[in-house]
Enzyme design. Structure first.
Site, short mmCIF file in Angstrom:
data_model
loop_
_atom_site.label_atom_id
_atom_site.label_comp_id
_atom_site.label_asym_id
_atom_site.label_seq_id
_atom_site.Cartn_x
_atom_site.Cartn_y
_atom_site.Cartn_z
N PRO A 267 51.71 33.23 78.44
CA PRO A 267 52.33 34.13 77.46
C PRO A 267 52.13 35.62 77.72
O PRO A 267 51.44 36.33 76.97
CB PRO A 267 51.66 33.70 76.14
N CYS A 268 52.79 36.12 78.76
CA CYS A 268 52.69 37.55 79.07
C CYS A 268 53.32 38.40 77.97
O CYS A 268 53.03 39.60 77.86
CB CYS A 268 53.31 37.85 80.43
N HIS A 269 54.18 37.80 77.14
CA HIS A 269 54.79 38.56 76.05
C HIS A 269 53.76 38.93 74.99
O HIS A 269 54.03 39.80 74.15
CB HIS A 269 55.92 37.75 75.40
#
Length: 301
Positions: A267-269
Site C-alpha cells: 500500500p504505497c498510497h
C-alpha cells in the site's frame, strides 16, 4: 540500450492481446464507476466545499437516486458521507488521527504471512541475484481486470502477483510499457485465468493473495514496511526511513515507494508527507486519493 529502446523492444515482443483484449462487462461497469468518482472528485475540489447530493448529481448529468446507488455500490456509504473522504483536508485528518508509527510494528516483527484488512497475504521476495537478472528465466502471466479504481493490469509468476498497474489515468499502453519494462528479460504470457484468484482476493478482501516481490534489497525493505500499515491508516516517508534503519534516506525511500510494482496490495498510497500533503503517486494522484477515501469509508462503515 536506452530506456526508450528498451520500451520499444518490450512492446514489439509483447503478446498481441496484451493491449487489445476487451474488458468484461464487469470490468466496464467498474471502470464506469471509477470515472464517476473521478468526475465527482474534480467537482468537489473545484467547489472547495461540500456539494449537496442533488447539485452534484445534476453536474454529473445523473438523477440523485442513480448517483447515490453508484456511490453506495462502489464504496458502501452514501455520497453525502463519502464526500468528506475525497477532500484534501481528509489527508491531513488521516495523518493527525490515523498516523501509524512503523517502528513499533518493526519491533514486533513481520512473519511470512501478513494480514491486510480481511485478506490473508502471503509474500515471497526475490533474491538480489534473481533481481539482477532482470527477469531472465521468469514466466510472467498477465491480464486485464476490473477493480474499484478502474481497469488494472495484473502480472504474476508461479509464486504470486508481481505487478498491479492502474490504467485509468495513464492508459493501457503506458501501464503495459511501465510494467513489462521492469523485467525486460522475462517471458510474458497472456493468461488471466491463472492469476485471477489472487486478483479477486486482492480487491474483494476474501481468501488469500500471494505476492512475489521483485525488487532490489533496499526497495523490498521499504515495501515490507508498507505492508505493516493497516488499511484506513497512513504513514510518512520519514517514518518508513526510520523503520528500515535508514533515517537519512527519506528521498531514497520516496523513490522506492514510487517504484512499488504491486500497488494497492503493497500500500504505497498510504505513504504521505509529514506536512499532510499526499505526495505523488505513480498511477496518478486521483487514484491515490480514491484509494484512501475508499479504505477510510470502509473502515468507518
Amino acid at each position: 540500450m536506452n530506456k526508450d529502446e528498451t520500451m520499444s523492444e518490450t512492446m514489439k515482443d509483447a503478446p498481441a492481446d496484451a493491449l487489445t483484449v476487451e474488458p468484461s462487462e464487469s470490468a466496464k461497469a467498474q471502470s464506469y464507476h471509477y470515472h464517476v468518482m473521478r468526475r465527482a472528485l474534480d467537482k468537489i475540489d473545484a467547489a472547495g466545499e461540500r456539494i449537496p447530493l442533488e447539485s452534484l448529481a445534476t453536474e454529473l448529468n445523473m438523477s440523485p437516486a442513480h448517483f447515490q446507488r453508484l456511490f453506495s455500490a462502489w464504496v458502501g456509504v452514501s455520497p453525502k458521507r463519502y464526500q468528506q473522504y475525497l477532500t484534501l483536508e481528509h489527508a491531513k485528518a488521516l495523518l493527525a488521527e490515523r498516523h501509524t508509527v512503523l517502528e513499533t510494528a518493526v519491533a514486533a516483527g513481520l512473519s511470512g504471512t501478513g494480514r491486510l484488512h480481511d485478506l490473508f497475504l502471503r509474500w515471497d521476495a526475490m533474491s538480489p541475484g534473481e533481481y539482477a537478472r532482470r527477469g531472465k528465466g521468469l514466466t510472467i502471466r498477465h491480464g486485464w481486470f476490473a477493480s474499484p479504481f478502474g481497469e488494472v493490469l495484473a502480472m504474476g509468476t508461479d509464486k504470486g502477483l508481481c505487478g498491479l498497474a492502474f490504467a485509468e489515468e495513464c492508459g493501457r499502453v503506458a501501464a503495459w510499457q511501465d510494467m513489462a519494462g521492469r523485467w525486460p528479460a522475462a517471458r510474458f504470457e497472456h493468461d488471466p485465468d491463472s492469476i485471477a484468484p489472487w486478483v479477486e482476493a486482492a480487491f474483494e478482501g476474501r481468501g488469500e493473495a500471494a505476492l512475489h516481490m521483485i525488487g532490489a534489497p533496499f526497495q523490498i525493505k521499504v515495501w515490507e514496511a508498507l505492508l505493516r500499515v493497516p488499511s484506513g491508516h497512513v504513514t510518512t516517508y520519514s517514518d518508513i526511513a526510520h523503520a528500515i534503519g535508514s533515517p537519512r534516506a527519506v528521498r531514497a525511500v520516496g523513490t522506492a515507494v514510487g517504484r512499488n510494482p504491486v500497488s494497492f496490495l503493497i500500500p504505497c498510497h498510504r505513504a504521505m508527507r509529514k506536512s499532510g500533503g499526499l505526495g505523488g503517486y505513480h498511477w496518478g494522484l486521483p487514484v491515490k486519493r480514491a484509494m484512501l477515501a475508499w479504505e477510510s469509508a470502509r473502515a468507518e462503515a
